[in-house]
Design a protein around this motif. Structure first.
Motif, PDB file in Angstrom:
ATOM      1  N   GLN A 120     -15.500  -4.807 -32.303  1.00  0.00           N
ATOM      2  CA  GLN A 120     -15.419  -3.455 -32.840  1.00  0.00           C
ATOM      3  C   GLN A 120     -15.739  -3.520 -34.332  1.00  0.00           C
ATOM      4  O   GLN A 120     -15.608  -4.593 -34.934  1.00  0.00           O
ATOM      5  N   PRO A 121     -16.126  -2.370 -34.924  1.00  0.00           N
ATOM      6  CA  PRO A 121     -16.343  -2.377 -36.370  1.00  0.00           C
ATOM      7  C   PRO A 121     -15.117  -2.933 -37.101  1.00  0.00           C
ATOM      8  O   PRO A 121     -13.980  -2.636 -36.715  1.00  0.00           O
ATOM      9  N   ASP A 122     -15.391  -3.772 -38.115  1.00  0.00           N
ATOM     10  CA  ASP A 122     -14.360  -4.404 -38.957  1.00  0.00           C
ATOM     11  C   ASP A 122     -13.599  -5.538 -38.271  1.00  0.00           C
ATOM     12  O   ASP A 122     -12.699  -6.115 -38.861  1.00  0.00           O
ATOM     13  N   ASP A 123     -13.925  -5.840 -37.017  1.00  0.00           N
ATOM     14  CA  ASP A 123     -13.455  -7.109 -36.458  1.00  0.00           C
ATOM     15  C   ASP A 123     -14.103  -8.237 -37.245  1.00  0.00           C
ATOM     16  O   ASP A 123     -15.105  -8.023 -37.936  1.00  0.00           O
ATOM     17  N   GLN A 145     -25.038  -5.740 -35.080  1.00  0.00           N
ATOM     18  CA  GLN A 145     -25.064  -4.855 -33.907  1.00  0.00           C
ATOM     19  C   GLN A 145     -23.745  -4.124 -33.710  1.00  0.00           C
ATOM     20  O   GLN A 145     -23.727  -3.044 -33.108  1.00  0.00           O
ATOM     21  N   THR A 146     -22.641  -4.700 -34.189  1.00  0.00           N
ATOM     22  CA  THR A 146     -21.327  -4.145 -33.845  1.00  0.00           C
ATOM     23  C   THR A 146     -20.542  -3.625 -35.047  1.00  0.00           C
ATOM     24  O   THR A 146     -19.518  -2.977 -34.859  1.00  0.00           O
ATOM     25  N   GLY A 147     -20.985  -3.943 -36.256  1.00  0.00           N
ATOM     26  CA  GLY A 147     -20.202  -3.565 -37.430  1.00  0.00           C
ATOM     27  C   GLY A 147     -19.085  -4.541 -37.744  1.00  0.00           C
ATOM     28  O   GLY A 147     -18.246  -4.281 -38.612  1.00  0.00           O
ATOM     29  N   ALA A 148     -19.057  -5.660 -37.011  1.00  0.00           N
ATOM     30  CA  ALA A 148     -18.065  -6.699 -37.321  1.00  0.00           C
ATOM     31  C   ALA A 148     -18.486  -7.434 -38.593  1.00  0.00           C
ATOM     32  O   ALA A 148     -19.605  -7.266 -39.077  1.00  0.00           O
ATOM     33  N   LYS A 149     -17.549  -8.262 -39.117  1.00  0.00           N
ATOM     34  CA  LYS A 149     -17.814  -8.942 -40.390  1.00  0.00           C
ATOM     35  C   LYS A 149     -17.727 -10.452 -40.203  1.00  0.00           C
ATOM     36  O   LYS A 149     -16.886 -10.955 -39.442  1.00  0.00           O
ATOM     37  N   LEU A 150     -18.571 -11.146 -40.945  1.00  0.00           N
ATOM     38  CA  LEU A 150     -18.574 -12.598 -40.909  1.00  0.00           C
ATOM     39  C   LEU A 150     -17.757 -13.111 -42.080  1.00  0.00           C
ATOM     40  O   LEU A 150     -17.989 -12.731 -43.226  1.00  0.00           O
TER      41      LEU A 150
END
Lengths: 415, 147
Positions: A120-123, A145-150
């Motif tokens: 999800q976004p911000d995961d 693609q998902t808005g997640a963060k590395l």
């Protein structure tokens, strides 16, 4: 584990090992080949070459669908290869062994099929500062693609990961830890066991990039308790174009297929397709049959030669080389972790690594010069590139002596 | 080691150690960046053109001996040439290091880089700064990448 892996360690008979590698008979520019580019790819023993040509000469056919003798033999050899990999990794079941094109494809599979549907976004996905590009880019793509963060675990000056920072990075948004087992650029052996335990304590699954570990270590994915493990055939004395993804069955069963096609289905109509069970769900299309068979021959070769004996021998060579390099004025070793395996990354004052590699080549010494598919590592250590010598079972102390003379030659030429 | 001496001739080693015109050029009318991802070589070239004549060329960056020496020699060769002459020289130089022509007197010191033709992986090093100059003269804004 196979019987050979549980025998007590014995010293490696390097002369006997070398005799099994036909390419070592070659000369390069009139000099005997000293092959020290093993972290890029390893040479192949006769047993592997014979297994591949034997497949094509004696029993090759497509797998899983023929009722004729050749197809049955090919299928038996291909599935036998899967069992050999299972033993090599000590996985619980062959269902958990997926053949891929290599480590890169294995990681991409997990990114596309495991991470992408869950994020999800911000995961957050946590990786380390010493990853190979293959364990960075797939996660960046899935984050886009998902808005997640590395999030990235920093590395200390000696090439070890900052464990304090690692613990602080894990949080309730962390969805996966992707970690290189052994750094291809620095040789650092990461303390994966406690790191996996720390991630699991927070319910975070862990993928290990084992491309640089599988050639050197006895592996036990159940003891490690990692959720995914990826490695490549071409670095474990096997062919290129074949690799393995191990995944815990509970995860793999819950993941959708990532490529559709033949072999990965149970039934197909235009309205509905029912997927094949594990591991075939993740092996769309005709696989690299001879590659899997060659990989199994390579793992058998490692086990019968003695994985611990190979590792002890390589460690001796690394320590021997490191001690000599420390004596050479103007030579700097990049990556001085307490626990290292197989890799000596270095710089010579005032000489670009590319020039080092060209001069070495004229002495028959093959090394790698460049960023080693780890540009963030180069940036962290403030260098555009390094020269890297890396050892395998067939290298000798004489190879290291030739390497050291080549360093002196470079210094003389550019002095 | 004779082959090595063909590649790493004294002039090349000298220009690598003491690159000429290795500085920024405040008065430049054109500039461009070049990058060789294979070795990590990076170069920025600065060119001052007045009435289609190259008044000055300088460079900055880091790279292997071949790319540094080639850039340095290039700066000494291009100064005073017209843009058209510079482009012609690049064509001749490219043919030389790829083994498509023999050194000619018009090439001057650039002939010392002829040994590169025996090392195909190093052609990109030898031509990086030249590609960058060409991009600069054509007002290309994207960095030149030789890979």
């Amino acid at each position: 584990m196979s019987a050979a892996m549980t025998l007590p360690p014995t010293a490696l008979d390097v002369t006997a090992v070398r005799a099994q590698f036909p390419i070592l008979q070659r000369t390069i520019h009139g000099k005997p080949l000293v092959y020290l580019d093993n972290a890029a790819s390893v040479q192949k023993p006769q047993a592997v070459i014979d297994a591949i040509s034997g497949c094509y000469q004696q029993y090759y056919a497509n797998v899983h669908r023929g009722v004729h003798a050749l197809s049955e033999q090919s299928t038996a050899a291909y599935e036998g290869a899967r069992e050999t990999v299972r033993q090599f990794l000590n996985a619980a079941s062959t269902q958990e062994i997926i053949f891929t094109r290599g480590t890169t494809e294995a990681i991409n599979l997990v990114a596309a099929s495991f991470a992408r549907p869950r994020l999800q976004p911000d995961d957050e996905i946590v990786i380390s500062a010493i990853e190979h590009h293959s364990n960075i880019v797939p996660w960046q793509m899935v984050c886009q693609q998902t808005g997640a963060k590395l999030r990235v675990i920093p590395v200390l000056d000696n090439g070890e990961l900052d464990q304090q920072a690692f613990v602080e990075l894990l949080n309730e948004r962390t969805r996966l830890l992707g970690l290189i087992h052994v750094s291809n650029a620095l040789g650092t052996v990461n303390p994966v066991q406690p790191m996996i335990a720390q991630a699991h304590a927070r319910g975070i699954p862990v993928l290990l990039d084992g491309a640089q570990a599988a050639p050197h270590f006895s592996l036990d994915v159940q003891a490690l308790d990692c959720d995914f493990y990826a490695f490549s055939g071409h670095k474990t004395y096997g062919p290129s174009g074949i690799g393995v993804l191990y995944g815990k069955a509970e995860w793999l069963n819950a993941m959708p297929p990532w490529q559709g096609g033949g072999d990965m289905i149970r039934s197909v109509t235009f309205e509905h397709t029912e997927y094949a069970p594990l591991p075939y769900k993740f092996e769309a299309g005709t696989p690299h049959i001879a590659g899997a068979i060659g990989l199994a021959a390579a793992l058998d070769w490692m086990c019968s030669t003695g994985i611990q004996a190979i590792a002890d021998h390589e460690q001796d060579l690394l320590e021997y080389a490191t001690a000599q390099f420390r004596q050479i004025p103007g030579v700097r070793i990049i990556g001085q972790a307490a626990e290292k395996s197989g890799v000596l990354s270095f710089l010579i004052d005032g000489v670009h690594p590319h020039d080092i590699a060209t001069v070495f080549d004229q002495s028959g010494v093959a090394i790698r010069a460049g960023h080693h598919c780890a540009q963030p590592v180069m940036e962290r250590f403030g260098v555009p590139a390094t020269a890297r010598a890396s050892v395998a079972a067939y290298n000798t102390r004489e190879d290291i002596d030739t390497l050291v003379s080549a360093v002196y030659h470079v210094k003389e030429l550019f002095g | 080691m004779d082959n090595l001496r063909d590649l790493y001739q004294e002039v090349i080693l000298d220009h690598n150690k003491r690159p000429r015109n290795f500085r920024m050029l405040e008065s430049c009318t054109h500039r461009a960046d070049g990058h060789n991802p294979l070795c990590g070589d990076r170069v920025t070239v600065f060119v001052e053109v007045d009435d289609a004549v190259i008044k000055a060329v300088t460079f900055q960056g880091q790279g292997c001996a071949i790319s540094t020496a080639s850039a340095s020699l290039m700066t000494t060769m291009l100064t005073g040439k017209t843009v058209a002459e510079a482009e012609r020289l690049f064509g001749q130089f490219y043919d030389l290091v790829t083994g498509h022509s023999q050194p000619s007197s018009a090439m001057g010191k650039l002939a010392v880089l002829a040994g590169v033709r025996d090392y195909p992986s190093r052609v990109k090093c030898a031509t990086l700064a030249w590609h960058a100059v060409q991009a600069a003269l054509h007002n290309q804004t994207e960095p030149v990448v030789t890979e």
